[in-house]
Structures are given as C-alpha cells and as structure tokens.
Design a protein around this motif. Structure first.
Motif, PDB file in Angstrom:
ATOM      1  N   VAL A  94     -36.468  80.987 -34.201  1.00  0.00           N
ATOM      2  CA  VAL A  94     -36.642  80.459 -35.996  1.00  0.00           C
ATOM      3  C   VAL A  94     -35.045  80.592 -36.202  1.00  0.00           C
ATOM      4  O   VAL A  94     -34.537  81.707 -36.184  1.00  0.00           O
ATOM      5  CB  VAL A  94     -37.193  81.600 -36.915  1.00  0.00           C
ATOM      6  N   ILE A  95     -34.241  79.541 -37.021  1.00  0.00           N
ATOM      7  CA  ILE A  95     -33.095  79.722 -36.905  1.00  0.00           C
ATOM      8  C   ILE A  95     -33.183  79.341 -38.549  1.00  0.00           C
ATOM      9  O   ILE A  95     -33.593  77.712 -38.864  1.00  0.00           O
ATOM     10  CB  ILE A  95     -32.193  77.919 -36.546  1.00  0.00           C
ATOM     11  N   ILE A  96     -32.826  80.092 -39.406  1.00  0.00           N
ATOM     12  CA  ILE A  96     -32.909  79.597 -40.648  1.00  0.00           C
ATOM     13  C   ILE A  96     -30.948  79.396 -41.433  1.00  0.00           C
ATOM     14  O   ILE A  96     -29.693  79.644 -40.633  1.00  0.00           O
ATOM     15  CB  ILE A  96     -32.490  80.966 -41.523  1.00  0.00           C
ATOM     16  N   ALA A  97     -31.000  77.760 -42.202  1.00  0.00           N
ATOM     17  CA  ALA A  97     -30.276  77.675 -42.645  1.00  0.00           C
ATOM     18  C   ALA A  97     -29.844  78.336 -43.906  1.00  0.00           C
ATOM     19  O   ALA A  97     -30.112  77.736 -45.072  1.00  0.00           O
ATOM     20  CB  ALA A  97     -29.711  76.177 -42.604  1.00  0.00           C
ATOM     21  N   VAL A  98     -28.960  78.853 -43.616  1.00  0.00           N
ATOM     22  CA  VAL A  98     -28.303  79.488 -45.000  1.00  0.00           C
ATOM     23  C   VAL A  98     -27.399  78.710 -45.998  1.00  0.00           C
ATOM     24  O   VAL A  98     -26.044  79.044 -45.912  1.00  0.00           O
ATOM     25  CB  VAL A  98     -28.102  80.980 -45.201  1.00  0.00           C
ATOM     26  N   ASN A 137     -32.511  76.467 -48.518  1.00  0.00           N
ATOM     27  CA  ASN A 137     -31.899  77.096 -47.231  1.00  0.00           C
ATOM     28  C   ASN A 137     -33.354  76.742 -46.541  1.00  0.00           C
ATOM     29  O   ASN A 137     -34.557  77.060 -46.692  1.00  0.00           O
ATOM     30  CB  ASN A 137     -32.599  78.761 -47.380  1.00  0.00           C
ATOM     31  N   ALA A 138     -33.268  75.982 -45.587  1.00  0.00           N
ATOM     32  CA  ALA A 138     -33.939  75.665 -44.148  1.00  0.00           C
ATOM     33  C   ALA A 138     -34.583  76.407 -43.711  1.00  0.00           C
ATOM     34  O   ALA A 138     -33.354  77.388 -43.052  1.00  0.00           O
ATOM     35  CB  ALA A 138     -33.418  74.745 -43.444  1.00  0.00           C
ATOM     36  N   VAL A 139     -35.719  76.716 -43.122  1.00  0.00           N
ATOM     37  CA  VAL A 139     -35.934  77.475 -41.882  1.00  0.00           C
ATOM     38  C   VAL A 139     -36.732  76.444 -41.336  1.00  0.00           C
ATOM     39  O   VAL A 139     -37.466  75.317 -41.236  1.00  0.00           O
ATOM     40  CB  VAL A 139     -37.708  78.888 -42.243  1.00  0.00           C
ATOM     41  N   LEU A 140     -36.021  76.488 -39.969  1.00  0.00           N
ATOM     42  CA  LEU A 140     -36.152  75.622 -39.032  1.00  0.00           C
ATOM     43  C   LEU A 140     -37.420  76.776 -37.663  1.00  0.00           C
ATOM     44  O   LEU A 140     -36.449  77.934 -37.683  1.00  0.00           O
ATOM     45  CB  LEU A 140     -35.268  75.120 -37.800  1.00  0.00           C
ATOM     46  N   ILE A 141     -38.629  76.387 -37.349  1.00  0.00           N
ATOM     47  CA  ILE A 141     -39.508  76.737 -35.859  1.00  0.00           C
ATOM     48  C   ILE A 141     -38.625  76.116 -35.001  1.00  0.00           C
ATOM     49  O   ILE A 141     -39.595  74.585 -34.569  1.00  0.00           O
ATOM     50  CB  ILE A 141     -40.099  76.398 -36.412  1.00  0.00           C
ATOM     51  N   ALA A 142     -38.220  76.813 -34.002  1.00  0.00           N
ATOM     52  CA  ALA A 142     -37.744  75.508 -32.534  1.00  0.00           C
ATOM     53  C   ALA A 142     -39.082  76.326 -31.802  1.00  0.00           C
ATOM     54  O   ALA A 142     -40.244  77.012 -31.647  1.00  0.00           O
ATOM     55  CB  ALA A 142     -37.019  75.657 -32.218  1.00  0.00           C
ATOM     56  N   LYS A 143     -39.610  74.802 -30.698  1.00  0.00           N
ATOM     57  CA  LYS A 143     -41.161  75.540 -29.864  1.00  0.00           C
ATOM     58  C   LYS A 143     -41.068  75.951 -28.316  1.00  0.00           C
ATOM     59  O   LYS A 143     -41.278  77.294 -27.781  1.00  0.00           O
ATOM     60  CB  LYS A 143     -41.691  74.293 -28.774  1.00  0.00           C
ATOM     61  N   ASN A 144     -39.411  76.402 -28.054  1.00  0.00           N
ATOM     62  CA  ASN A 144     -39.166  77.185 -27.477  1.00  0.00           C
ATOM     63  C   ASN A 144     -37.317  77.435 -27.635  1.00  0.00           C
ATOM     64  O   ASN A 144     -37.239  76.844 -28.163  1.00  0.00           O
ATOM     65  CB  ASN A 144     -39.397  76.966 -26.159  1.00  0.00           C
ATOM     66  N   ARG A 145     -37.153  78.314 -26.543  1.00  0.00           N
ATOM     67  CA  ARG A 145     -35.204  79.411 -26.475  1.00  0.00           C
ATOM     68  C   ARG A 145     -34.503  77.595 -26.510  1.00  0.00           C
ATOM     69  O   ARG A 145     -33.368  77.159 -26.703  1.00  0.00           O
ATOM     70  CB  ARG A 145     -35.141  80.186 -26.233  1.00  0.00           C
ATOM     71  N   LYS A 146     -35.168  77.026 -25.423  1.00  0.00           N
ATOM     72  CA  LYS A 146     -34.169  75.851 -24.894  1.00  0.00           C
ATOM     73  C   LYS A 146     -34.395  75.096 -25.949  1.00  0.00           C
ATOM     74  O   LYS A 146     -33.132  74.649 -26.303  1.00  0.00           O
ATOM     75  CB  LYS A 146     -34.979  75.068 -23.578  1.00  0.00           C
ATOM     76  N   THR A 147     -35.297  74.749 -26.753  1.00  0.00           N
ATOM     77  CA  THR A 147     -35.204  73.556 -27.935  1.00  0.00           C
ATOM     78  C   THR A 147     -34.340  74.273 -29.081  1.00  0.00           C
ATOM     79  O   THR A 147     -34.137  73.254 -29.414  1.00  0.00           O
ATOM     80  CB  THR A 147     -36.995  72.837 -28.485  1.00  0.00           C
ATOM     81  N   ALA A 148     -34.356  75.530 -29.053  1.00  0.00           N
ATOM     82  CA  ALA A 148     -33.478  76.200 -29.965  1.00  0.00           C
ATOM     83  C   ALA A 148     -31.840  76.270 -29.761  1.00  0.00           C
ATOM     84  O   ALA A 148     -31.185  75.785 -30.506  1.00  0.00           O
ATOM     85  CB  ALA A 148     -33.744  77.747 -30.530  1.00  0.00           C
ATOM     86  N   SER A 203     -23.936  78.021 -45.543  1.00  0.00           N
ATOM     87  CA  SER A 203     -22.859  79.320 -45.775  1.00  0.00           C
ATOM     88  C   SER A 203     -23.304  80.088 -44.180  1.00  0.00           C
ATOM     89  O   SER A 203     -21.940  80.344 -43.693  1.00  0.00           O
ATOM     90  CB  SER A 203     -23.643  80.270 -46.420  1.00  0.00           C
ATOM     91  N   TYR A 204     -24.112  80.320 -43.854  1.00  0.00           N
ATOM     92  CA  TYR A 204     -24.771  80.647 -42.053  1.00  0.00           C
ATOM     93  C   TYR A 204     -25.412  80.428 -41.819  1.00  0.00           C
ATOM     94  O   TYR A 204     -26.205  80.125 -42.559  1.00  0.00           O
ATOM     95  CB  TYR A 204     -24.595  82.112 -42.505  1.00  0.00           C
ATOM     96  N   PHE A 205     -25.599  80.834 -40.022  1.00  0.00           N
ATOM     97  CA  PHE A 205     -27.206  80.288 -40.011  1.00  0.00           C
ATOM     98  C   PHE A 205     -27.695  82.104 -39.767  1.00  0.00           C
ATOM     99  O   PHE A 205     -26.511  83.135 -38.959  1.00  0.00           O
ATOM    100  CB  PHE A 205     -27.288  79.679 -38.203  1.00  0.00           C
ATOM    101  N   ILE A 206     -28.833  82.009 -39.511  1.00  0.00           N
ATOM    102  CA  ILE A 206     -29.668  83.563 -39.139  1.00  0.00           C
ATOM    103  C   ILE A 206     -30.216  82.910 -37.915  1.00  0.00           C
ATOM    104  O   ILE A 206     -31.338  82.054 -37.967  1.00  0.00           O
ATOM    105  CB  ILE A 206     -30.594  83.993 -39.596  1.00  0.00           C
ATOM    106  N   CYS A 207     -30.427  83.503 -36.216  1.00  0.00           N
ATOM    107  CA  CYS A 207     -31.800  83.284 -35.351  1.00  0.00           C
ATOM    108  C   CYS A 207     -32.155  84.188 -35.148  1.00  0.00           C
ATOM    109  O   CYS A 207     -31.858  85.836 -35.124  1.00  0.00           O
ATOM    110  CB  CYS A 207     -30.850  82.605 -33.541  1.00  0.00           C
TER     111      CYS A 207
END
Length: 421
Positions: free
Chosen positions: A204-208, A316-327, A391-395
């Motif tokens: 999960v990567i969150i764009a704040v 704020n966007a919550v983005l869910i990637a299917k795996n770490r390579k995709t993330a 503002s920042y991202f959270i992984c």
C-alpha cells in the motif's frame, strides 16, 4: 479498594491500526447508535506506520474524566466518548494488581475517573480514518484496563458507537462490518474475513495530498447524503450487496483483478454520491484526479489491473499494488509526476517502509530528476510534472489488529501522576 486512597495509578497502553474501506460505508440508518445503511469491507494497515496509541489510567485521586489528543486536552462531553466510556464501564470486572496492592471491584468502576491520552502517528481528520484508529484504541485499552471479558467482535460494537469505521480496526487483515438487524445494534459488528498473512503480497502506498482538516466532516457529509442523495439509497440497496459478495470471494481467492476493479469502482461511486448530495461535497481535488488518471492509464496499458486506488472522505489516495515489484514501478511513476519540491530530502518525502526506494532504483533527488516518462505516456514531449502537489508518501502493508504495549516507556501518561508526560 485496597491500597492507600489516592496513592496509586493503574494504567494500560495499546496501539490500534487505522483501516481503509475498499467497499465504502457512507450513511447511517440510526445516528445515535451509528448503524450503517450498507455493509462495508476494509483493509487494516500496518500499525507501525499508521496507528493510534492510547494510554488509559485510573486513580481515586482523579476528580473527573479527562482526555488529551495529540498533546492537547479536549472535552469528553461529546456523546460518542461518553457512550464508549459508559459501555465499557458497564462490562468492567474485578481488577487486582498484587505489586501495587490494588483491588478494584467491578462496582467501583462507576465512581472511579479515568485519564486518557491518545496520539495518532498520521494526520487527524484528513480522510485517513484517524477516528477509526482512535476509537478502536480507546475501546481496546479501556477494556484491558477494566478487565472486560468481551471478545473483539463484541468490543467492535462499542467502538462503533464512537466512530462507525472504528469497529473494523478491532481486527487485522481484511474485515467486514455487518449491518445487523437488531434495533439496539448489538449485531452490527465487525468480523475478520482473512488475517494479515492471508494475502501478504499486497503493498500500500498512500499519497498524502493534504493533511489539513477537511471542510465537510464525515458525520455531516453522511447526514446530508442520506437526506438528499437518491444515488446513495440506490447504491445501498442495489449495488453494495453484490459487491460485498464479489469482494469477499476476491479476497478469499486472492484475485487481484477483481479486487482492484471493485475497489476503484466503489471509490468512484462513493465520490459520485458526494457530488449527488445537495449541496455537493468535494472531497477530492485536482491532484486526486491526476493520481486516478495515472493509475487508469497504466492499468489500461498493461491490459490488466496493476494497482487499485481508493479515496475516503478526503483528497488522499490509497494505492494498493499487487506485489512489491509493481509497487516499485508505481513509486517511480508517482515520483515522476509528483516529485518533492526543490531542496527537499527524499527520505522525508517517503515515510513508512523506506526500503521500497532502493527497490525502485530511486535513492536521491538526482535519481528523481532522472526519471523518464512512463511507457504508457502517449506524448512524452508534453508531460507536466507537479512538484510539491503531494505533501509526502507513506509505504505500508496490510497489518495486524490492536495490541497491548507492556513497555511502560511507551505510555503517554505518567505512572505517578496520571498526567501527560
């Protein structure tokens, strides 16, 4: 109560995660009991990165109930706080602490006052479900302090009385909030669909986009939608029930394509309901829309969903990637379109699991500047970048439910005075 009157303080400290709904809760059929008009499903986020920590203390020396949120004292007069306190006290049992010589009888809890200190490690009231983490942590920590025997499912009904989404933060992994049918709301509880280890490929990567408090609170927004949006009632009756079943199956089978399509569609419909409300509610902004466009173009280019997006009541966007390579590929795209402002440190622009930077091949501002437009970009000569718009991202990742913190050093209140440290 044994031990010298007023000479002791008994405490409990807990940490509870936030959660993000992939099938949204929006609208109540009962405002007082906080009963939803539809069921919802969420993912619990790793509490190491997004959580509330709460310390609760009791002492005969306390003259009233008091609470501090993020270091600032706030009123406990609100009905939601009082409801949680009342319901937990009603279920309290005898408590003994042999080391301190304390014995509290269950009937003592009605006349003992508590001090509460809570801290969120992420923005409050910005659309990242801070109230969900906060009220879940309040219910959980009070239950531990007062030796409440109810399980997490029953505690979720109490947390729900503080904030609807809080009931889902009593569990890790994938969680459903069941509507229930009982008039008193006793069967409107959270249930765990799968643990955090069931589908641990997801990142999960969150764009704040903004950490400012939103203009329209979720509470007032829901009320206005229930009163004025015909789309909300159609959604609750005709759309959500089938989506719940499809999402449960997608989670069970780890079917990312279906999971992603449902997540994006439900987020978009939730915000369509907000626009269908009178007056319309605007939670997303231009940056939110650009992030949606980025993900949609990439998913279409690949011919299959790579990433799901969802937005709660905020930009704020919550983005869910299917795996770490995709993330890693997702982070490259995000940093290309939304680089840090000049002069920024990259390490302060990505919070949480920073190891994703190395996997993305981006470890300095020079690396960010060297990023090329993604392959799906049609006209690479006309690409615009939006430095500073995020503002920042959270992984982070899917995480566990609430935990009791035994280390007194993590407590927010003094064990001697019961006041904030």
């Amino acid at each position: 109560m044994a031990a010298e009157q007023g000479q002791w303080v008994l405490m409990a400290t807990a940490r509870s995660p936030t959660n993000i709904a992939v099938i949204k809760y929006w609208g109540k059929r009962d405002e007082a009991l906080i009963l939803p008009i539809n069921e919802s499903i969420s993912i619990t986020l790793d509490p190491e990165h997004l959580s509330a920590t709460t310390t609760v203390a009791v002492s005969p020396s306390f003259d009233r109930d008091r609470m501090w949120l993020n270091g600032k004292e706030i009123s406990l007069d609100g009905g939601r706080f009082q409801s949680c306190l009342r319901e937990i006290r009603r279920r309290a049992e005898d408590v003994e602490d042999e080391k301190k010589g304390i014995h509290i009888r269950k009937e003592d809890w009605e006349r003992l006052n508590v001090h509460i200190a809570s801290y969120n490690n992420f923005p409050t009231a910005a659309g990242l479900a801070s109230s969900a983490a906060g009220f879940a942590c309040l219910a959980f920590s009070l239950a531990k302090l007062m030796n409440v025997k109810e399980d997490c499912g029953e505690l979720s009904a109490i947390a729900r009385r503080g904030s609807g989404s809080a009931c889902r933060s009593l569990f890790g992994g994938f969680v459903k909030w069941t509507m229930g049918n009982a008039a008193d709301g006793s069967d409107s509880i959270a249930v765990q669909l799968a643990s955090e280890t069931h589908w641990d490929d997801l990142v999960v990567i969150i764009a704040v986009v903004s950490s400012r408090q939103k203009e329209t609170s979720s509470t007032s927004g829901m009320r206005e939608s229930v009163e004025t949006s015909s789309l909300l009632h159609y959604r609750a009756k005709e759309v959500v029930p089938s989506r719940i079943l499809q999402m449960e199956n997608a989670i069970s089978c780890r079917d990312f394509a279906t999971f992603a399509k449902l997540t994006c569609a439900d987020s978009n419909q939730f915000h369509a309901v907000c626009l269908d409300t009178s007056p319309p509610i605007f939670y997303m902004n231009d940056t939110s829309h650009r992030i949606i466009n980025l993900v949609e173009k990439w998913n279409q280019f690949e011919g299959a969903p790579q990433v799901a997006y969802t937005f709660d009541a905020g930009p704020n966007a919550v983005l869910i990637a299917k795996n770490r390579k995709t993330a890693s590929l997702l982070l490259q795209r995000l940093l290309f379109y939304f680089p840090p402002p000049s002069g920024s440190e990259l390490t302060s622009y990505l919070l949480g699991d920073k190891s994703i930077l190395q996997e993305s091949g981006v470890q300095s501002m020079k690396d960010v500047e060297a990023l090329q437009p993604p392959l799906e970009t049609k006209d690479k000569t006309m690409v615009q970048r939006y430095a500073g718009d995020v503002s920042y991202f959270i992984c982070t990742k899917i995480g566990r439910g609430p935990t009791l913190l035994a280390d007194e050093g993590q407590a927010l209140l003094s064990s001697e005075t019961g006041l904030p440290k």
